[in-house]
Write an enzyme that holds these catalytic residues in place. Structure first.
Site, mmCIF file in Angstrom:
data_model
loop_
_atom_site.group_PDB
_atom_site.id
_atom_site.type_symbol
_atom_site.label_atom_id
_atom_site.label_comp_id
_atom_site.label_asym_id
_atom_site.label_seq_id
_atom_site.Cartn_x
_atom_site.Cartn_y
_atom_site.Cartn_z
ATOM 1 N N HIS A 1 -11.008 -5.841 9.365
ATOM 2 C CA HIS A 1 -11.750 -5.559 8.137
ATOM 3 C C HIS A 1 -13.007 -4.729 8.397
ATOM 4 C CE1 HIS A 1 -9.373 -9.156 7.205
ATOM 5 N NE2 HIS A 1 -9.436 -8.798 5.933
ATOM 6 N N GLU B 1 0.807 -1.224 0.000
ATOM 7 C CA GLU B 1 0.000 0.000 0.000
ATOM 8 C C GLU B 1 0.839 1.273 0.000
ATOM 9 O OE1 GLU B 1 -2.718 -3.227 1.408
ATOM 10 O OE2 GLU B 1 -0.648 -2.638 1.871
#
Length: 658
Positions: A464, A397
């Site tokens: 998540h 990322e």
């Protein structure tokens, strides 16, 4: 030291000497000024000039170079007026950062130089993005990015090399191995014999070059550049050199053995090259003295210009107006043709129409190409737009966000999809220290949208399910958007993509397939920083965003007797305080409803703002409703207890009775 001129003419040899001599003489002057207290800080590159000069001399002026703070030769070889450099170092307005950053922490599009941030690693990813933009344009340009041996231990280094290898990007990764970090020697930084060996694991051609030999640097890189132009690919270059002075002047070099200093002093790149040119009859003593005199005169004249410049007089507006790049919102009204679609369809529709509207828009993310992304939003995009513009990324990322910045620098727009908002933590540094600060620091836009699938209610557990908007609303320079409805999602995402500033765009996963709305089929925009007043009433102001907007609507539907202003913020930064304050002054009671945990959430700042600006209008304390101050759990019963949804109605009732 052995020099091989190969096919270089006498004029080329002398030109390289002028280029390597100039930064040395400037540095010698700077050391005098430091002792006189006229320069506050200096990171010396004495002994390393051959690398900066050799690399920059090989590149065309239209090719980007990303230097470090020991690469004065990059700036002088690009012929930046010295008075601007001196003003930069003195923190004056005609420098490149208006006094907001120091030394070489700046960039300039005029000279195609992209300066570093102190975190070092992200600039390697920026180089990837710049090179990707060049490759997409088939313009045969090469990008060069500098780093030190210390930064090769950073994750960004490995991420950037891997991306460049996978995407076959024409990047020269330049490691200046000068023996030490601040004071940490190389044997305490890595265990491999040569840093060039690290390229093997990424399938990258690697070379070890004598960083003190200007001709070896210039000739080898000239050869490599020609190969990279014909067949785009990255190379890893380890330049062996030495730092002859401290990390910065105040650090000193007491930790360096004297015999090591003496060994490398004998390898001085300037004096050795001067001796070589003298021996082959290209440089005479008279011409050398003339060059010294001319450069010293140029230094003194430009110092006088910088010294005569007045000190900066700060103003609030001058500082705040540069946090964001000015953007003239373009209103595009929706057509009459509508279609009832889900939240996720509205996001997909925005991306599709924006890709059609902006030929320079690139989407990057994990599994977004053929697979269509974790939520299938970009399914089929590769067939329409191709893999050049819809790019699968490795799991890295940080470098991907930095690459988005590089695309922006080189004329493209970038969308980076986080597979889940939680995963942005591994890309946090380039967002808050690079994207957010670039315009304020040196006037460079960051035309990057980071898409953030977020939120709980799906029993996805601690990794998540976060809604982590507060990580970013705190950081000046970022815009944070968080729609609750399909109509807003499409219009706001379109505007976010148009906006040249960095935008964190939050998309609640539970809303993706559960919320439907009539949405215009054609392209349209909605202005950022404008809240929506969904319901009107005189009893209480409810402020919410994301999923809690729908939870609030459910509560009001079950309690029709409550007359409330319901404000959907939509954009969290910049904030629509006008709508908020007007409602509070009307109702006198406020409840702020968020899904994020309580402490440090945006509700806290909203509460403080309301107390400061509307205190005399309040008939009760400002109330906040948020999730528990714990990580979000997995099991449904635990998640239901965690979320703020089941506590809102009780707090609202108590507030109305106050």
């Amino acid at each position: 030291m052995i020099f091989y001129r190969q096919n270089l003419t006498d004029a080329q040899l002398l030109d390289l000497y002028k280029k390597i001599l100039k930064p040395r003489l400037i540095e010698e002057k700077m050391l005098i000024l430091i002792r006189q207290g006229k320069v506050s800080k200096w990171f010396s590159g004495i002994g390393q000039e051959a690398i900066a000069v050799g690399v920059t001399a090989v590149l065309d002026d239209s090719e980007y170079v990303l230097p470090m703070h020991r690469n004065l030769g990059v700036f002088t070889t690009r012929n930046i007026p010295l008075h601007r450099l001196f003003s930069q170092w003195q923190g004056k307005a005609s420098g490149f950062t208006k006094g907001r950053d120091r030394s070489f922490h700046f960039g300039t599009q005029e000279y195609k130089i992209i300066g570093m941030i102190s975190h070092l690693g992200p600039q390697l990813g920026i180089a990837d993005g710049i090179a990707l933009a060049d490759k997409l344009q088939y313009n045969k340009k090469v990008t060069a990015v500098f780093t030190g041996e210390g930064a090769t231990s950073e994750g960004d280094f490995h991420e950037a090399l891997n991306i460049a290898a996978v995407w076959k990007l024409p990047v020269m990764f330049i490691i200046e191995n000068n023996g030490y970090g601040l004071s940490t020697p190389t044997n305490e930084q890595y265990a491999c014999e040569n840093l060039a060996d690290k390229g093997i694991g990424y399938g990258i051609d690697s070379y070890i070059i004598d960083g003190n030999n200007i001709l070896e640097v210039y000739n080898k890189l000239s050869q490599l550049k020609e190969q990279m132009q014909e067949n785009p690919h990255p190379v890893l270059l380890e330049f062996k050199t030495f730092r002859m002075r401290g990390h910065e002047e105040a650090s000193g070099t007491k930790y360096v053995p004297q015999e090591l200093m003496d060994e490398w002093a004998a390898k001085d790149p300037v004096s050795n090259y001067r001796n070589y040119l003298t021996q082959i009859g290209v440089l005479t003593t008279e011409f050398d003295e003339q060059l010294h005199a001319e450069i010293k005169q140029e230094i003194d004249e430009n110092l006088a210009i910088a010294n005569a410049e007045p000190e900066i007089v700060p103003t609030y507006s001058g500082e705040l107006d540069d946090v964001y790049k000015p953007y003239q919102y373009e209103e595009v009204n929706p057509s009459d043709e509508i279609k009832n679609v889900r939240f996720i369809d509205a996001i997909r529709n925005s991306l599709e129409q924006s890709m059609q509207r902006h030929n320079n828009l690139v989407i990057m993310g994990q599994d977004i190409a053929e697979y269509g992304g974790a939520f299938k939003i970009t399914d089929g995009f590769v067939d329409v737009f191709g893999k050049d513009r819809v790019r699968n990324t490795p799991i890295c990322e940080s470098a991907v966000v930095s690459a988005g910045m590089g695309l922006s620098i080189n004329g493209y727009k970038a969308i980076v999809e986080m597979q889940f908002a939680d995963f942005v933590s591994t890309g946090f540094n380039p967002i808050v220290n690079l994207l957010a600060k670039s315009h304020y620091r040196w006037g460079e836009k960051a035309d990057v949208v980071v898409r953030m699938p977020c939120g709980g209610g799906t029993q996805a557990g601690p990794f998540h399910s976060q809604t982590n908007e507060a990580w970013f609303t705190k950081t000046p320079g970022l815009k944070v958007v968080y729609p609750a409805f399909p109509y807003d999602a499409k219009g706001l995402l379109n505007t976010a993509i148009n906006d040249p500033n960095p935008v964190l765009f939050f998309e609640h996963k539970q809303l993706y397939r559960s919320v439907y709305q009539d949405v215009p089929v054609d392209y349209y925009t909605i202005p950022l920083e404008k809240a929506a007043l969904l319901k009107e009433g005189n009893q209480v102001t409810i402020i919410a965003f994301g999923a809690p907007v729908h939870w609030a609507l459910e509560t009001l539907a079950h309690n029709p007797e409550i007359e409330a202003d319901l404000i959907d913020l939509r954009t969290l930064q910049p904030l629509d305080t006008e709508t908020i304050f007007a409602s509070v002054k009307k109702t006198g009671k406020v409840i702020i409803y968020q899904e994020d945990t309580l402490f440090g959430g945006i509700a806290s700042d909203l509460s403080a703002l309301i107390m400061e600006e509307c205190f005399e209008y309040l008939d009760a304390p400002v109330k906040r409703v948020a999730s528990l101050d714990s990580p979000i759990p997995f099991t449904k019963a635990l998640e239901d207890q965690f979320l703020s949804k089941n506590r809102f109605e009780k707090v609202l009732s108590e507030l109305l009775k106050y």
